[in-house]
Design a protein around this motif. Sequence first.
Motif, PDB file in Angstrom:
ATOM      1  N   ASP A 306      72.133  19.519  73.933  1.00 38.75           N
ATOM      2  CA  ASP A 306      71.928  18.085  73.674  1.00 38.75           C
ATOM      3  C   ASP A 306      71.501  17.385  74.956  1.00 38.75           C
ATOM      4  O   ASP A 306      72.248  17.336  75.931  1.00 38.75           O
ATOM      5  N   THR A 307      70.305  16.848  74.931  1.00 42.54           N
ATOM      6  CA  THR A 307      69.806  16.129  76.110  1.00 42.54           C
ATOM      7  C   THR A 307      69.593  14.655  75.759  1.00 42.54           C
ATOM      8  O   THR A 307      68.794  13.976  76.374  1.00 42.54           O
ATOM      9  N   SER A 308      70.329  14.189  74.743  1.00 42.85           N
ATOM     10  CA  SER A 308      70.064  12.830  74.249  1.00 42.85           C
ATOM     11  C   SER A 308      70.455  11.754  75.254  1.00 42.85           C
ATOM     12  O   SER A 308      69.998  10.637  75.160  1.00 42.85           O
ATOM     13  N   GLU A 309      71.344  12.074  76.203  1.00 42.70           N
ATOM     14  CA  GLU A 309      71.735  11.038  77.156  1.00 42.70           C
ATOM     15  C   GLU A 309      71.373  11.455  78.566  1.00 42.70           C
ATOM     16  O   GLU A 309      71.479  12.643  78.923  1.00 42.70           O
ATOM     17  N   GLN A 310      70.984  10.458  79.338  1.00 47.02           N
ATOM     18  CA  GLN A 310      70.492  10.689  80.696  1.00 47.02           C
ATOM     19  C   GLN A 310      71.455  11.552  81.506  1.00 47.02           C
ATOM     20  O   GLN A 310      71.059  12.506  82.174  1.00 47.02           O
ATOM     21  N   GLN A 311      72.783  11.213  81.382  1.00 41.47           N
ATOM     22  CA  GLN A 311      73.742  11.905  82.248  1.00 41.47           C
ATOM     23  C   GLN A 311      73.881  13.391  81.902  1.00 41.47           C
ATOM     24  O   GLN A 311      74.438  14.164  82.669  1.00 41.47           O
ATOM     25  N   PHE A 312      73.379  13.798  80.699  1.00 46.29           N
ATOM     26  CA  PHE A 312      73.467  15.224  80.343  1.00 46.29           C
ATOM     27  C   PHE A 312      72.340  16.025  80.994  1.00 46.29           C
ATOM     28  O   PHE A 312      72.350  17.249  80.983  1.00 46.29           O
ATOM     29  N   CYS A 313      71.318  15.317  81.479  1.00 45.78           N
ATOM     30  CA  CYS A 313      70.104  16.036  81.876  1.00 45.78           C
ATOM     31  C   CYS A 313      70.152  16.531  83.312  1.00 45.78           C
ATOM     32  O   CYS A 313      69.367  16.105  84.163  1.00 45.78           O
ATOM     33  N   GLY A 334      71.660  19.615  79.877  1.00 45.16           N
ATOM     34  CA  GLY A 334      72.058  19.372  78.494  1.00 45.16           C
ATOM     35  C   GLY A 334      73.487  19.822  78.225  1.00 45.16           C
ATOM     36  O   GLY A 334      74.035  20.655  78.941  1.00 45.16           O
ATOM     37  N   VAL A 335      74.090  19.248  77.185  1.00 43.45           N
ATOM     38  CA  VAL A 335      75.417  19.698  76.737  1.00 43.45           C
ATOM     39  C   VAL A 335      75.189  20.991  75.982  1.00 43.45           C
ATOM     40  O   VAL A 335      74.414  21.032  75.029  1.00 43.45           O
ATOM     41  N   ARG A 336      75.849  22.055  76.420  1.00 47.70           N
ATOM     42  CA  ARG A 336      75.575  23.378  75.867  1.00 47.70           C
ATOM     43  C   ARG A 336      76.534  23.725  74.721  1.00 47.70           C
ATOM     44  O   ARG A 336      77.502  23.023  74.474  1.00 47.70           O
TER      45      ARG A 336
END
Length: 565
Positions: A306-313, A334-336
């Motif tokens: 999940d790369t939907s939010e900046q902080q995950f990227c 991303g959140v794995r």
Amino acid sequence: MKYLGILKPLFNVPHQWIPVRCVQPRYCSKSANTTVSSREKRTTVGKFKNHIFSGPTFQDFIKGLNNNNHNKSFAVDGEHSDKHDYLPEHLDMGNSRKVYFETYGCQMNVNDTEIAWSILQKKGYQRTVYLNEADVVLLVTCSIREKAEQTIWNRLQQLTAMKKKRLKTHTPMKIGILGCMAERLKKELLEREKLVDVLAGPDAYRDLPRLLTVADGGNQASNVLLSLEETYADIMPVHHAPQGYSAFVSIMRGCDNMCSYCIVPFTRGRERSRPVSSILEEVRMLSDQGVKEVTLLGQNVNSYRDTSEQQFCGSDPTRLSRGFKTVYRLKQGGVRFSDLLDQVSRIDPDMRIRFTSPHPKDFPDEVLHLIAERGNICNQIHLPAQSGSSQVLKAMRRGYTREAYLDLVKNIKQIIPGVSLSSDFISGFCGESEDDHQQTLSLIREVGYNVGFLFAYSMRKKTHAFHQLQDDVPAEVKQRRLEECISVFREEAVKVNSGLIGSTQLILVEGESKRSAEDLCGRTDGNMKVIFPKEDVAAQPAESGTCPNGHEKMSIYASKSKNSI
Ligand code: 5AD
Ligand code: SF4
């Protein structure tokens, strides 16, 4: 000896690939009870047609362009965008017309059926489980093998005959093809004998109400646009088995692996993951409703990112299983899957978590340790091998060798003792020699799976194998090799499953056994079906939950009198 359980392994009858008919309706809308005369239907349909054909304004067009810039849809075919802001959100387009679904293929299609239904229900359609009262018949289709498509063609002929007969007495019945076959065959489906009124690819279900309205005007309508972003995150179809103990939650769509035999990347498009927050919200809701088991779904479920939010990227490269590689450049950030599994499994410790269908490349140690440590993540892993020969695996573009696969199995068994393993195999792939086939048989023996899904290779247009390789194993040789694989699989599974005799297992009770009202039916943590007398539940107080549809601890016995393993 007291009889308690029958373990029923599955072999070449792949439960996820049989036609699933008449999925029960689970929602009921107020409008669902209104009956409407055919004249009223025609008038309202006429109004919709005017509305549709008057089309969007210039402002809508500009808005659409802006939307499309954000929504990086790529057109495979067709001219429509999936945003139609000029149609009011709550416009009743269905006008209580009855829609009947027939679902074929994998569990993803069952999920897609519920998504399509949620969308139509909001637009005023009713659902029926009776084909003979349907105004709209929608087939949710599968393209993975030739046979799956042939079944749909045959069904279309039957439905068309029925439609012609009904024309004299009823309002016209509309037939729609949804899913993979719509995506793969497009024009052919629209043109061949004019069997189909509506086509909607896997990413175009939001457009169904509009497509059906266009079809009401006597035109064929299609949208087979694939999207880079569509996850239907806001639709939240709630997938209950009829008894309500178990639910499916879609977490990602599409596949980037491009295995050389497989049509899925072409029909379902690129990999994209649903935002973690929306998944957690759905699982919480299911837990509040008392659901006892959730299966996370995706074409390559453990490639979740999940790369939907900046902080995950971030810049962390994806960690793969040791000795495995991808056909694409490693993705970053991303959140794995391990993060998601961790969070999902914390929501309700009494709720079992399963996932399907994974790729063996995406089992880094942290996923395996989490499965081992977390009591409610089932100790069951589907590990599609496809072949036991490194040479065939290379031609299949699977990204691993026989040795890497066997090392992974060893690692899994070490980290998760007692794990239940299942697999998929394809017999007779391009260039498969007798020796390659023997290596597959030896791999099946070496691993010892509990359950298997075995197929003969079926060539699919568009794939790498179709363009670059020769489908050179004769049909009868494919069939013979398939039967040999089934038979070895069976022998091994019997041995593995016999190992459970005498053990005590936590069973999720699904309800009464189909064969006897005195018995209950349920599943072990390893997903083996168990049938046992009701009186044994009464004799052993449950640790949690109640019967039926609760978790019960049971001892497993073999039975000579009833069907044993
Ligand atoms: N022919 C036969 N089997 C196939 N599968 C996928 N594509 C094909 C094909 N062209 C099988 C694989 C996959 C399962 C879902 O279907 O084993 O894991
Ligand atoms: Fe097809 Fe391979 Fe993707 Fe599975 S991982 S859906 S077999 S391309």
